[in-house]
Structure formats: structure tokens, C-alpha cells
Design a protein around this motif. Sequence first.
Motif, PDB file in Angstrom:
ATOM      1  N   ALA A 164     -23.282   1.038  12.674  1.00  0.00           N
ATOM      2  CA  ALA A 164     -22.900   0.656  11.311  1.00  0.00           C
ATOM      3  C   ALA A 164     -23.251   1.740  10.300  1.00  0.00           C
ATOM      4  CB  ALA A 164     -23.594  -0.650  10.941  1.00  0.00           C
ATOM      5  N   GLY A 165     -24.327   2.472  10.564  1.00  0.00           N
ATOM      6  CA  GLY A 165     -24.738   3.509   9.622  1.00  0.00           C
ATOM      7  C   GLY A 165     -24.173   4.877   9.925  1.00  0.00           C
ATOM      8  N   ASP A 166     -23.388   4.995  10.990  1.00  0.00           N
ATOM      9  CA  ASP A 166     -22.814   6.292  11.380  1.00  0.00           C
ATOM     10  C   ASP A 166     -21.590   6.625  10.528  1.00  0.00           C
ATOM     11  OD1 ASP A 166     -24.667   6.697  13.332  1.00  0.00           O
ATOM     12  OD2 ASP A 166     -23.411   5.992  14.984  1.00  0.00           O
ATOM     13  N   SER A 167     -21.470   7.889  10.193  1.00  0.00           N
ATOM     14  CA  SER A 167     -20.250   8.369   9.539  1.00  0.00           C
ATOM     15  C   SER A 167     -19.302   8.878  10.614  1.00  0.00           C
ATOM     16  CB  SER A 167     -20.581   9.498   8.553  1.00  0.00           C
ATOM     17  OG  SER A 167     -21.065  10.635   9.253  1.00  0.00           O
ATOM     18  N   ILE A 168     -18.068   9.152  10.233  1.00  0.00           N
ATOM     19  CA  ILE A 168     -17.098   9.712  11.171  1.00  0.00           C
ATOM     20  C   ILE A 168     -17.623  11.040  11.715  1.00  0.00           C
ATOM     21  CG2 ILE A 168     -14.796  10.755  11.372  1.00  0.00           C
ATOM     22  CD1 ILE A 168     -14.704   7.754  11.343  1.00  0.00           C
ATOM     23  N   ASP A 169     -18.228  11.837  10.840  1.00  0.00           N
ATOM     24  CA  ASP A 169     -18.769  13.132  11.261  1.00  0.00           C
ATOM     25  C   ASP A 169     -19.899  12.958  12.272  1.00  0.00           C
ATOM     26  OD1 ASP A 169     -18.957  16.098  10.905  1.00  0.00           O
ATOM     27  OD2 ASP A 169     -20.945  15.599  10.152  1.00  0.00           O
ATOM     28  N   ASP A 170     -20.786  11.991  12.033  1.00  0.00           N
ATOM     29  CA  ASP A 170     -21.900  11.733  12.954  1.00  0.00           C
ATOM     30  C   ASP A 170     -21.390  11.383  14.350  1.00  0.00           C
ATOM     31  OD1 ASP A 170     -23.792  12.126  10.963  1.00  0.00           O
ATOM     32  OD2 ASP A 170     -23.845  10.009  10.394  1.00  0.00           O
ATOM     33  N   TYR A 181      -9.660   9.328   5.414  1.00  0.00           N
ATOM     34  CA  TYR A 181      -9.598   7.901   5.124  1.00  0.00           C
ATOM     35  C   TYR A 181     -10.979   7.366   4.725  1.00  0.00           C
ATOM     36  CZ  TYR A 181      -8.614   2.920   5.751  1.00  0.00           C
ATOM     37  OH  TYR A 181      -8.459   1.559   5.563  1.00  0.00           O
ATOM     38  N   GLU A 182     -12.021   7.877   5.387  1.00  0.00           N
ATOM     39  CA  GLU A 182     -13.387   7.473   5.075  1.00  0.00           C
ATOM     40  C   GLU A 182     -13.744   7.823   3.634  1.00  0.00           C
ATOM     41  OE1 GLU A 182     -17.575   7.789   7.475  1.00  0.00           O
ATOM     42  OE2 GLU A 182     -16.556   9.692   7.041  1.00  0.00           O
ATOM     43  N   LEU A 183     -13.301   8.992   3.170  1.00  0.00           N
ATOM     44  CA  LEU A 183     -13.542   9.399   1.783  1.00  0.00           C
ATOM     45  C   LEU A 183     -12.863   8.440   0.806  1.00  0.00           C
ATOM     46  CD1 LEU A 183     -13.162  13.298   1.994  1.00  0.00           C
ATOM     47  CD2 LEU A 183     -15.266  11.993   1.584  1.00  0.00           C
ATOM     48  N   GLN A 184     -11.636   8.009   1.145  1.00  0.00           N
ATOM     49  CA  GLN A 184     -10.929   7.051   0.297  1.00  0.00           C
ATOM     50  C   GLN A 184     -11.689   5.726   0.211  1.00  0.00           C
ATOM     51  OE1 GLN A 184      -6.937   6.611   1.781  1.00  0.00           O
ATOM     52  NE2 GLN A 184      -6.424   8.772   1.513  1.00  0.00           N
ATOM     53  N   LEU A 185     -12.218   5.272   1.350  1.00  0.00           N
ATOM     54  CA  LEU A 185     -12.987   4.030   1.360  1.00  0.00           C
ATOM     55  C   LEU A 185     -14.234   4.146   0.485  1.00  0.00           C
ATOM     56  CD1 LEU A 185     -12.874   2.948   5.132  1.00  0.00           C
ATOM     57  CD2 LEU A 185     -11.628   1.939   3.220  1.00  0.00           C
ATOM     58  N   LYS A 186     -14.900   5.283   0.557  1.00  0.00           N
ATOM     59  CA  LYS A 186     -16.122   5.489  -0.230  1.00  0.00           C
ATOM     60  C   LYS A 186     -15.810   5.481  -1.726  1.00  0.00           C
ATOM     61  CE  LYS A 186     -18.881   8.012   3.175  1.00  0.00           C
ATOM     62  NZ  LYS A 186     -19.537   9.307   3.511  1.00  0.00           N
ATOM     63  N   LYS A 187     -14.684   6.101  -2.100  1.00  0.00           N
ATOM     64  CA  LYS A 187     -14.293   6.113  -3.515  1.00  0.00           C
ATOM     65  C   LYS A 187     -14.012   4.701  -4.016  1.00  0.00           C
ATOM     66  CE  LYS A 187     -12.423  10.817  -3.741  1.00  0.00           C
ATOM     67  NZ  LYS A 187     -11.221  11.659  -3.952  1.00  0.00           N
ATOM     68  N   LYS A 188     -13.334   3.894  -3.189  1.00  0.00           N
ATOM     69  CA  LYS A 188     -13.046   2.503  -3.577  1.00  0.00           C
ATOM     70  C   LYS A 188     -14.334   1.711  -3.737  1.00  0.00           C
ATOM     71  CE  LYS A 188      -8.461   2.111  -1.451  1.00  0.00           C
ATOM     72  NZ  LYS A 188      -7.655   1.441  -0.403  1.00  0.00           N
TER      73      LYS A 188
END
Length: 277
Positions: A139-145, A209-216
Motif C-alpha cells: 500500500a505504501g509502495d510507489s510505482i518507482d519502488d 497516471y500516478e502523478l495525476q492521482l496525486k494531483k487530484k
Amino acid sequence: MENTQQLIAINKPLKLDIEHYGHWKVNMQQIIQGIDLEAWISVEEGWTHPVTKDANGKEIPKPKKSWSAEEKLEAKFNAKALSAIFTSLPRNQFTRVQGCTSAKEAWDILQVSFEGTSNVKRTCIDMLESEFESLTMGAGDSIDDFSSKLSSIRQEAIVLGKNYKDKKLVKKFLRSLPTKFQSHKSAIEVALNSDDLKFDHVVGMMQAYELQLKKKEQTVGKGLALMADRSVEIEDQVSMMVKKYFGKYEAGQRGGSSSQFKSGAEKKFQKLDKQVC
């Protein structure tokens, strides 16, 4: 510039981590090639001390002052490669190779020690395969991780002779994504053929897509924060008004005009109710 790079290499040398030998091996190969391609050739093909023959025709080590220019150059490249290997080893691993005079000899000893025989390699590959299959995106992992973990397993496997193709990595990656990425994952699978996609390409699309989610999430968070601040502000106004009008009401009771203050208070409260709504 060349001298500066050498100083940096000396100050911050790569150190062998026995749990990540594959990482060390790949990086050390590039470091030695960066010193000089001939230095890496000495690791691959080996180097032996030049010899000469004594009066009885027996081969003996050739004195350094008698070496030819070519022999000196070959010795120099071997010394550079061996020095790079020695510098990268912690003390407890250095003892394995401290008596070596050729870079190839030291390299081969370390390779056998950490890669072992074919049976040991097979066991290591099986362990990597098990780690690959059980790996999930937390749950705490990013796509990069998460993509970095998959890439790390892939590189370790390459060192041992196994290569995970993009097709397998892409399927594992998409299969492991949490629910919040489901819509974008489905769009990729419908619009594109996942069998033909490059792993890095899919990771890049998911990172965007992850960046878009974070902005929202940040936008929603700011909106909720503003609403909370406004609510606190109104509560403060109500509190002040209650104190103010309660004081006036008591004064009105004493002066016989309580209904006038009560009516004024009701109007103020109605106005605040509209602001909250």
C-alpha cells in the motif's frame, strides 16, 4: 577531468555486498572498463608475470627492469584492474584474494565463491524465481519502488544466466497493481497488446497516471482543508455572537427590552446558517 574522476573513484569506491553480488559484478565490470578496456581484457584473458630463461634453460621471473614496453603495459592494465577489485572488497572478503597477482585470478575466485557451481546457480535462480512470484506491491509502495524491485530481480537473474523477458515482467507488474490503478491498467490491456509492450514503457505510463492521482488527491485535500477552516471560522463567530448577545440579553432583561435583543440574535444566527450551507 580525468584526475578528478579518479579521485572520486578512490574516495567512494564500490563495496561488495555478499547479498547483492550480481549488482557488484555488473558495476565492477563497468568500472574496470571505464579505467581502460585493456584492463578488462586482462580480467577476461588473464596476466602472467613475464619470464626469461637462466643459464640452464629454466624459466625464471623476468626482472622488471628487463621488461619490454609491451610487457610493462600489460602489467599496468592488470595492476589497475586488480587494484579496483581489491579496493571494492571489505576486509573479510579481501582475505580470499589477497595473495592473487592477476586480476583474472581474483575475479574467478570471487565468482566461484558467490556464484558457485552449476547446482548452486540453479538453487539461486530458483530462489529468485520464488521471490519474483511472491513479490507484491504494498500500500505504501510507489510505482518507482515496485518497478525497481522487479528490475533488481531481473538483473540478479541475468548475472546467473537467466533473463526475464519484458512480456513476463509486464504481466507481473500489471497483475500486482492495487485497485486505484485498475482503470488505467484495464485501458492499457484493452487498447494495447501487453505481449508486445516494453517493461520500461509500461512503468512510464503508470508513473504518469500516478502523478495525476496525486494531483487530484492534493486538490481534494486542499478543498477539505478550506472547508474545515471556514467551519472553524463560523464556529468562532457563533461563539462570539452568543457571548455578545447573551450579555445584551441579560442587560435587556434588566432594562425591559429583551425581545428586541432576542430578535436581533435570531437574525444573526439565520445569516450564519446560510453561510454554513
